[in-house]
Motif scaffolding. Sequence first.
Motif, PDB file in Angstrom:
ATOM      1  N   TYR A 144     -13.290  12.327  11.593  1.00 34.26           N
ATOM      2  CA  TYR A 144     -11.868  12.044  11.384  1.00 34.26           C
ATOM      3  C   TYR A 144     -11.566  10.564  11.597  1.00 34.26           C
ATOM      4  N   ASN A 145     -12.088  10.007  12.667  1.00 33.38           N
ATOM      5  CA  ASN A 145     -11.847   8.585  12.950  1.00 33.38           C
ATOM      6  C   ASN A 145     -12.407   7.694  11.844  1.00 33.38           C
ATOM      7  N   TYR A 146     -13.554   8.081  11.280  1.00 34.55           N
ATOM      8  CA  TYR A 146     -14.150   7.301  10.185  1.00 34.55           C
ATOM      9  C   TYR A 146     -13.262   7.353   8.947  1.00 34.55           C
ATOM     10  N   LEU A 147     -12.798   8.561   8.595  1.00 35.88           N
ATOM     11  CA  LEU A 147     -11.913   8.705   7.440  1.00 35.88           C
ATOM     12  C   LEU A 147     -10.583   7.988   7.669  1.00 35.88           C
ATOM     13  N   ALA A 148     -10.083   8.068   8.902  1.00 40.61           N
ATOM     14  CA  ALA A 148      -8.831   7.372   9.217  1.00 40.61           C
ATOM     15  C   ALA A 148      -8.985   5.872   9.068  1.00 40.61           C
ATOM     16  N   GLN A 149     -10.137   5.352   9.478  1.00 39.31           N
ATOM     17  CA  GLN A 149     -10.396   3.916   9.359  1.00 39.31           C
ATOM     18  C   GLN A 149     -10.435   3.489   7.898  1.00 39.31           C
ATOM     19  N   ILE A 150     -11.118   4.280   7.058  1.00 38.78           N
ATOM     20  CA  ILE A 150     -11.196   3.963   5.628  1.00 38.78           C
ATOM     21  C   ILE A 150      -9.821   4.039   4.982  1.00 38.78           C
ATOM     22  N   GLU A 151      -9.077   5.099   5.291  1.00 39.88           N
ATOM     23  CA  GLU A 151      -7.749   5.284   4.710  1.00 39.88           C
ATOM     24  C   GLU A 151      -6.804   4.161   5.131  1.00 39.88           C
ATOM     25  N   ASN A 152      -6.869   3.766   6.385  1.00 41.63           N
ATOM     26  CA  ASN A 152      -6.000   2.691   6.863  1.00 41.63           C
ATOM     27  C   ASN A 152      -6.365   1.352   6.236  1.00 41.63           C
ATOM     28  N   GLN A 153      -7.650   1.135   5.996  1.00 38.45           N
ATOM     29  CA  GLN A 153      -8.075  -0.092   5.314  1.00 38.45           C
ATOM     30  C   GLN A 153      -7.546  -0.135   3.887  1.00 38.45           C
ATOM     31  N   LYS A 154      -7.560   1.020   3.214  1.00 36.68           N
ATOM     32  CA  LYS A 154      -7.002   1.094   1.864  1.00 36.68           C
ATOM     33  C   LYS A 154      -5.514   0.749   1.873  1.00 36.68           C
ATOM     34  N   LYS A 155      -4.791   1.284   2.855  1.00 35.50           N
ATOM     35  CA  LYS A 155      -3.357   1.016   2.936  1.00 35.50           C
ATOM     36  C   LYS A 155      -3.072  -0.449   3.212  1.00 35.50           C
ATOM     37  N   ILE A 156      -3.926  -1.070   4.028  1.00 32.09           N
ATOM     38  CA  ILE A 156      -3.764  -2.501   4.304  1.00 32.09           C
ATOM     39  C   ILE A 156      -3.968  -3.307   3.025  1.00 32.09           C
ATOM     40  N   LEU A 157      -4.976  -2.952   2.223  1.00 30.81           N
ATOM     41  CA  LEU A 157      -5.230  -3.642   0.949  1.00 30.81           C
ATOM     42  C   LEU A 157      -4.063  -3.433  -0.015  1.00 30.81           C
ATOM     43  N   GLU A 158      -3.512  -2.211  -0.059  1.00 32.02           N
ATOM     44  CA  GLU A 158      -2.363  -1.935  -0.918  1.00 32.02           C
ATOM     45  C   GLU A 158      -1.164  -2.783  -0.510  1.00 32.02           C
ATOM     46  N   GLU A 159      -0.949  -2.916   0.770  1.00 30.84           N
ATOM     47  CA  GLU A 159       0.162  -3.734   1.252  1.00 30.84           C
ATOM     48  C   GLU A 159      -0.009  -5.192   0.843  1.00 30.84           C
ATOM     49  N   LYS A 160      -1.235  -5.681   0.959  1.00 32.38           N
ATOM     50  CA  LYS A 160      -1.507  -7.062   0.547  1.00 32.38           C
ATOM     51  C   LYS A 160      -1.281  -7.237  -0.945  1.00 32.38           C
ATOM     52  N   ASN A 161      -1.747  -6.283  -1.750  1.00 36.00           N
ATOM     53  CA  ASN A 161      -1.552  -6.362  -3.201  1.00 36.00           C
ATOM     54  C   ASN A 161      -0.072  -6.308  -3.559  1.00 36.00           C
ATOM     55  N   ASN A 162       0.686  -5.471  -2.882  1.00 34.73           N
ATOM     56  CA  ASN A 162       2.123  -5.365  -3.144  1.00 34.73           C
ATOM     57  C   ASN A 162       2.849  -6.660  -2.802  1.00 34.73           C
ATOM     58  N   ILE A 163       2.405  -7.311  -1.727  1.00 35.11           N
ATOM     59  CA  ILE A 163       3.006  -8.593  -1.349  1.00 35.11           C
ATOM     60  C   ILE A 163       2.751  -9.631  -2.428  1.00 35.11           C
ATOM     61  N   GLN A 164       1.516  -9.659  -2.954  1.00 33.17           N
ATOM     62  CA  GLN A 164       1.175 -10.604  -4.017  1.00 33.17           C
ATOM     63  C   GLN A 164       1.976 -10.330  -5.288  1.00 33.17           C
ATOM     64  N   ILE A 165       2.120  -9.044  -5.655  1.00 30.98           N
ATOM     65  CA  ILE A 165       2.903  -8.684  -6.834  1.00 30.98           C
ATOM     66  C   ILE A 165       4.357  -9.102  -6.661  1.00 30.98           C
ATOM     67  N   GLU A 166       4.868  -8.880  -5.457  1.00 33.28           N
ATOM     68  CA  GLU A 166       6.258  -9.242  -5.179  1.00 33.28           C
ATOM     69  C   GLU A 166       6.469 -10.753  -5.307  1.00 33.28           C
ATOM     70  N   LYS A 167       5.500 -11.523  -4.848  1.00 34.52           N
ATOM     71  CA  LYS A 167       5.600 -12.989  -4.981  1.00 34.52           C
ATOM     72  C   LYS A 167       5.612 -13.409  -6.444  1.00 34.52           C
ATOM     73  N   LYS A 168       4.754 -12.762  -7.266  1.00 35.95           N
ATOM     74  CA  LYS A 168       4.705 -13.090  -8.696  1.00 35.95           C
ATOM     75  C   LYS A 168       6.011 -12.742  -9.380  1.00 35.95           C
ATOM     76  N   VAL A 169       6.571 -11.598  -9.034  1.00 32.62           N
ATOM     77  CA  VAL A 169       7.840 -11.168  -9.626  1.00 32.62           C
ATOM     78  C   VAL A 169       8.960 -12.130  -9.241  1.00 32.62           C
TER      79      VAL A 169
END
Length: 518
Positions: A278-303
């Motif tokens: 569970y902790n391993y899956l949680a770590q992977i899932e949280n890393q994905k969410k962190i990357l999504e947040e970073k991508n959304n910030i970049q998209i927002e800056k472009k917009v």
Amino acid sequence: MKTEKVVYRFEIFFKISFLLYAMLSTCNLTYGKGIVSVIMWPMFVSGAVLFCIRGIHIKQYIGTPHLWILICLCGSYVFSSIMNYEYFSKRTIVTLIFWMFYFGILYASKEEQSHQKTVKEFELFGYIYIAYALIMVAISLGMMVIGYSSHYVDKDNGNYEICAGFYDGRLWGAFQDPNLGAVICCVAIMLSVYFICKHKGWVKKAGFVICIILFIFYIAFSDSRNGLVSLLVGITTWIFVWISQKKKDTRKLVINGCIAVLAGSICLVVPISIKKGYNYLAQIENQKKILEEKNNIQIEKKVTKSKEDTKQNNQLQEGNNEGKKETDSEQTVESKKQKSNSSLTSNRTITKQENSEQKKLAPIKRGYSMKGDISNQRFQLWASAIEVGLSRPLTGISFYGIVPYTEKNFPDTYIVNNDHWVYSTMDNELMNIFVAQGFPGLFIVIGLIISVLKNIFCNIRKVKKEEWLGMTTMLASVIVLAVSAMFQSTMFYQNAANAIIFWMFLGYLVVLLKSTGE
């Protein structure tokens, strides 16, 4: 005969109501609610009436093995309470009443009570206990899925901490304590194994297997080392006793012991692996969410940059010649389209950002470090308990005098001076007895343990083949709770479902041993 049937049914009613009262009292969803009082008063009244009936017919019950030792323990409790009268309270009386119910009703039984009746009663409460554990675990796992967490302090009950859901890196769920919940699951696993072996239909067997899986998941998510130790000892005991039926050869017993320990260790790997997975899956899932947040910030800056460029272009177009109206008109239309597209893009970005800001999966990890202290500071607590207990070795300080007496006479000792909280229990029943009732209480309990073990070793080989499964499960359940008592209050100073099951199952066990040993 009719009178005996009425009294027996009255006993069953009391035992069920007593168990239900304990269940509701230790469930954080019903703790302090009116429903507890609704169950409490009928339980107390029926218990008092039943205790008086047994008192009138005491000759039928006084032959219960080890009962005299328990009577002496009650006498030690009363003596300690009198000698520490300054700490006397309503809870002192309530605990004494509970002990009278534990020893005089749940544990004691008629000398002529049949084996068949004992087994039927054992199975009845086995079903009830599994149902209770299953409901609580289902609610607890549901809380974890939806991310529920709550915490408050009951100032009317000595600042008792009430937590629910997934809190502080552990699954408390509907239980007041994750260790309590984990041990309940351990006993429920022992009982589920019994019914799997008992029933012939594959549907019922599959149902109990599912129960075991859910119980193991709770043990894993609760991060309870007490639960893990209890599970290891319980499974090892169950397997060893089961495969050692009628065997007297020392060599075979040693081999069986090694097999049981190995099997228990393998079973222990399951909840540990679930936690790590569970902790391993949680770590992977949280890393994905962190990357999504970073991508959304970049998209927002472009917009945002695109909107600013569009605004500048519009300002330039407004300053153009009036003779270029058609061109300006076309450019204005194109500008509106760009604005509309930008607005749609911006809205989609906000939606993504809201989705990405969902709560991250919390890992199963305690909010404090246990490095360098395998006991989780219990060794310091027990050393402090010995220090305080030795100040009144003959009378103790009474259980409800632990905190006020220690604060007054040992203000610097660990019990009341640490980084966590003020301890009203020593997380060990032997320590609780010693501090509360001194050496007399401690020696009585040690005598009880020796007497019960001697009874088991002397008579268990005389058990009939058809009785072995029930005997094995009773013994494994009692040992699970005895092991848990080394790390938390279990059968003396905590009125939980585990205390009631301990005294009932121990009573069933000694009766069966007595009937087969005679």
